[in-house]
Design an enzyme around this catalytic site. Structure first.
Site, PDB file in Angstrom:
ATOM      1  N   ASP A   1      -1.276   3.471   6.048  1.00 33.54           N
ATOM      2  CA  ASP A   1      -0.287   3.262   4.982  1.00 33.54           C
ATOM      3  C   ASP A   1      -0.261   4.469   4.034  1.00 33.54           C
ATOM      4  O   ASP A   1       0.801   4.899   3.581  1.00 33.54           O
ATOM      5  CB  ASP A   1      -0.618   1.997   4.178  1.00 33.54           C
ATOM      6  CG  ASP A   1      -0.749   0.781   5.083  1.00 33.54           C
ATOM      7  OD1 ASP A   1      -0.047   0.725   6.105  1.00 33.54           O
ATOM      8  OD2 ASP A   1      -1.565  -0.098   4.758  1.00 33.54           O
TER       9      ASP A   1
ATOM     10  N   ASP B   1      -7.978  -0.845   0.161  1.00 34.00           N
ATOM     11  CA  ASP B   1      -6.765  -0.478   0.903  1.00 34.00           C
ATOM     12  C   ASP B   1      -5.996   0.642   0.219  1.00 34.00           C
ATOM     13  O   ASP B   1      -5.431   1.511   0.875  1.00 34.00           O
ATOM     14  CB  ASP B   1      -5.799  -1.680   0.908  1.00 34.00           C
ATOM     15  CG  ASP B   1      -6.083  -2.637   2.036  1.00 34.00           C
ATOM     16  OD1 ASP B   1      -7.239  -2.725   2.466  1.00 34.00           O
ATOM     17  OD2 ASP B   1      -5.127  -3.289   2.475  1.00 34.00           O
TER      18      ASP B   1
ATOM     19  N   TYR C   1       0.615  -2.899  14.475  1.00 36.03           N
ATOM     20  CA  TYR C   1       0.379  -4.066  15.340  1.00 36.03           C
ATOM     21  C   TYR C   1      -0.865  -4.815  14.879  1.00 36.03           C
ATOM     22  O   TYR C   1      -1.916  -4.223  14.670  1.00 36.03           O
ATOM     23  CB  TYR C   1       0.215  -3.614  16.802  1.00 36.03           C
ATOM     24  CG  TYR C   1      -0.172  -4.763  17.705  1.00 36.03           C
ATOM     25  CD1 TYR C   1       0.678  -5.850  17.851  1.00 36.03           C
ATOM     26  CD2 TYR C   1      -1.394  -4.769  18.374  1.00 36.03           C
ATOM     27  CE1 TYR C   1       0.323  -6.922  18.652  1.00 36.03           C
ATOM     28  CE2 TYR C   1      -1.756  -5.841  19.184  1.00 36.03           C
ATOM     29  CZ  TYR C   1      -0.899  -6.916  19.318  1.00 36.03           C
ATOM     30  OH  TYR C   1      -1.249  -7.974  20.093  1.00 36.03           O
ATOM     31  N   ARG C   2      -0.730  -6.120  14.701  1.00 40.93           N
ATOM     32  CA  ARG C   2      -1.861  -6.965  14.316  1.00 40.93           C
ATOM     33  C   ARG C   2      -2.088  -8.002  15.411  1.00 40.93           C
ATOM     34  O   ARG C   2      -1.305  -8.950  15.561  1.00 40.93           O
ATOM     35  CB  ARG C   2      -1.575  -7.676  12.978  1.00 40.93           C
ATOM     36  CG  ARG C   2      -1.439  -6.736  11.797  1.00 40.93           C
ATOM     37  CD  ARG C   2      -2.768  -6.086  11.414  1.00 40.93           C
ATOM     38  NE  ARG C   2      -2.608  -5.151  10.313  1.00 40.93           N
ATOM     39  CZ  ARG C   2      -2.431  -3.832  10.445  1.00 40.93           C
ATOM     40  NH1 ARG C   2      -2.400  -3.296  11.638  1.00 40.93           N
ATOM     41  NH2 ARG C   2      -2.311  -3.062   9.374  1.00 40.93           N
TER      42      ARG C   2
ATOM     43  N   TYR D   1      -5.810 -15.973   6.128  1.00 45.09           N
ATOM     44  CA  TYR D   1      -5.398 -17.324   5.738  1.00 45.09           C
ATOM     45  C   TYR D   1      -3.979 -17.156   5.213  1.00 45.09           C
ATOM     46  O   TYR D   1      -3.762 -16.974   4.012  1.00 45.09           O
ATOM     47  CB  TYR D   1      -6.310 -17.868   4.637  1.00 45.09           C
ATOM     48  CG  TYR D   1      -7.756 -17.996   5.059  1.00 45.09           C
ATOM     49  CD1 TYR D   1      -8.555 -16.875   5.233  1.00 45.09           C
ATOM     50  CD2 TYR D   1      -8.314 -19.245   5.298  1.00 45.09           C
ATOM     51  CE1 TYR D   1      -9.879 -16.989   5.636  1.00 45.09           C
ATOM     52  CE2 TYR D   1      -9.646 -19.367   5.700  1.00 45.09           C
ATOM     53  CZ  TYR D   1     -10.421 -18.238   5.866  1.00 45.09           C
ATOM     54  OH  TYR D   1     -11.723 -18.342   6.266  1.00 45.09           O
TER      55      TYR D   1
ATOM     56  N   ASN E   1       0.851  -1.194   0.000  1.00 43.41           N
ATOM     57  CA  ASN E   1       0.000   0.000   0.000  1.00 43.41           C
ATOM     58  C   ASN E   1       0.890   1.249   0.000  1.00 43.41           C
ATOM     59  O   ASN E   1       0.648   2.213  -0.743  1.00 43.41           O
ATOM     60  CB  ASN E   1      -0.910   0.033   1.233  1.00 43.41           C
ATOM     61  CG  ASN E   1      -1.918  -1.111   1.262  1.00 43.41           C
ATOM     62  OD1 ASN E   1      -2.181  -1.737   0.248  1.00 43.41           O
ATOM     63  ND2 ASN E   1      -2.483  -1.377   2.431  1.00 43.41           N
TER      64      ASN E   1
HETATM   65  O1  KDG Z   1      -2.672  -1.647   6.605  1.00 49.99           O
HETATM   66  C1  KDG Z   1      -3.511  -2.444   5.799  1.00 49.99           C
HETATM   67  C2  KDG Z   1      -3.068  -3.841   5.984  1.00 49.99           C
HETATM   68  O2  KDG Z   1      -3.293  -4.209   7.296  1.00 49.99           O
HETATM   69  C3  KDG Z   1      -3.806  -4.835   5.160  1.00 49.99           C
HETATM   70  O3  KDG Z   1      -3.715  -4.520   3.813  1.00 49.99           O
HETATM   71  C4  KDG Z   1      -3.367  -6.247   5.379  1.00 49.99           C
HETATM   72  O4  KDG Z   1      -1.036  -6.249   5.586  1.00 49.99           O
HETATM   73  C5  KDG Z   1      -2.112  -6.499   6.060  1.00 49.99           C
HETATM   74  C6  KDG Z   1      -2.201  -7.094   7.398  1.00 49.99           C
HETATM   75  O5  KDG Z   1      -1.376  -7.922   7.684  1.00 49.99           O
HETATM   76  O6  KDG Z   1      -3.064  -6.748   8.192  1.00 49.99           O
END
Ligand code: KDG
Ligand code: ADP
Length: 314
Positions: free
Chosen positions: A257, A293, A167-168, A105, A38
């Site tokens: 992003d 996105d 952070y995810r 996934y 992105n």
């Molecule tokens: O910032 C957007 C992203 O989070 C998304 O495109 C997917 O890279 C990604 C993620 O791991 O969440």
């Protein structure tokens, strides 16, 4: 000499086109997304050169990502095709009008199999900026090592390192991520975070306090992305605030992003910190106003569109 090198995972995206659960067959379209691509697309649309390093599967979704990036002018010559596993995928449901649910996934799939070998350190050393995000080190040990290989190569060559927390929660715990982010903040020159993300590394506090604490770890520029409140930065010890633009929120994903692309673009153009924040906010405003996105990211000639007082330009 490429303006920005970035690396990470980009996945195919199955994005709902109406509200409702996929469990009852809500319709969707196929696209793709990844924080770093992105950013690369945003930079390319603004006229900068950007190279993305990553792995895709030898499947139609991998082709979709690579062809679209190429079409956007992003250099994909360092992308590796991994024929052993498929391209990762994310589902994005509009579970209700106000609640989006993302399912990944991706574990063990192509993007996660990034290794230090995939990183051309000469390319990184010759770039004007390296951009990494906190998603990649969460993917696998080898992906984490790849990030460190790139960061070390950049630092050794005096190339500024840009780091966005991203952070995810689905990928790792706050504790694990916090420790990894701390090292990356210390290695970076430009750091992007949200207020809550910043508090994973430094004590929670006011925006000013949190930014100052992050800056004390080393980076010359700390930028806090604050959604509809705009952005706040500490650059070489001086602070700057810029409000967000007033726009209709359609899809918040990708705003961060877009902001990073705008900020880095203005930095590459040699603009001052307030102008960097402004361009970041303009790009963020474009991103949140359009579904997808990266689809809404502006071209350079469109940056001034947000200044218009009329809704229709003809
Ligand atoms: O910032 C957007 C992203 O989070 C998304 O495109 C997917 O890279 C990604 C993620 O791991 O969440
Ligand atoms: P992230 O996607 O990383 O969580 P933010 O939500 O902070 O990032 O958004 C990044 C930037 O996008 C903000 O700093 C702002 O410039 C812009 N932005 C986000 N939400 C809005 C909004 N509702 N209105 C206008 N601009 C926004």
């Amino acid at each position: 000499r490429v303006d920005v090198v970035t690396l990470g995972e980009t996945m195919a995206l199955v994005a709902a086109t109406t509200t409702g659960s996929f469990a009852v067959g809500a319709p969707a379209r196929i696209s793709f997304g990844g924080a770093e691509t992105n950013v690369a697309i945003g930079l390319s649309r603004l006229g900068h050169s950007a190279t993305w390093i990553g792995r895709l599967g030898a499947d139609p979704l991998g082709h979709l990502v690579k062809d679209a990036l190429r079409g956007e002018g992003v250099d994909v010559s360092h992308v590796r095709t991994d024929s052993e596993v498929p391209t990762g995928l994310m589902l994005r449901e509009h579970r209700t009008a106000d609640r989006v649910r993302v399912s990944y996934y991706r574990r063990g799939l192509a993007g996660s199999r990034l290794t230090p070998d995939d990183v051309d350190t000469d390319l990184v050393a010759a770039a004007r900026t390296l951009h990494v995000s906190g998603i990649t080190p969460a993917l696998s040990e080898s992906a984490r090592a790849a990030v460190h290989t790139a960061v070390d190569a950049a630092r050794a060559a005096g190339v500024p390192v840009s780091f966005d927390f991203n952070y995810r929660a689905a990928l790792w715990s706050v504790t694990e991520a916090g420790a990894a982010f701390r090292d990356l903040v210390a290695a970076a020159d430009i750091v992007f975070a949200g207020d809550e993300e910043a508090a994973m590394v430094v004590p929670a506090g006011s925006v000013e306090e949190v930014a100052k604490e992050l800056a004390a770890l080393g980076p010359a520029q700390v930028v806090l992305k604050r959604g509809a409140a705009g952005a706040y930065a500490v650059v070489d010890g001086e602070s700057f605030t810029e409000p967000a633009l007033a726009v209709s929120l359609i899809d918040p994903v990708g705003a961060g992003d877009a902001f990073v692309a705008g900020y880095l673009s203005a930095t590459l153009d040699g603009l001052d910190p307030a102008q960097r924040l402004r361009r970041g906010n303009v790009c963020g405003a474009f991103a949140v106003s359009v579904a997808g996105d990266w689809e809404g990211l502006p071209r350079r000639s469109e940056l001034a569109t947000m200044d218009a007082t009329e809704n229709v330009a003809r």
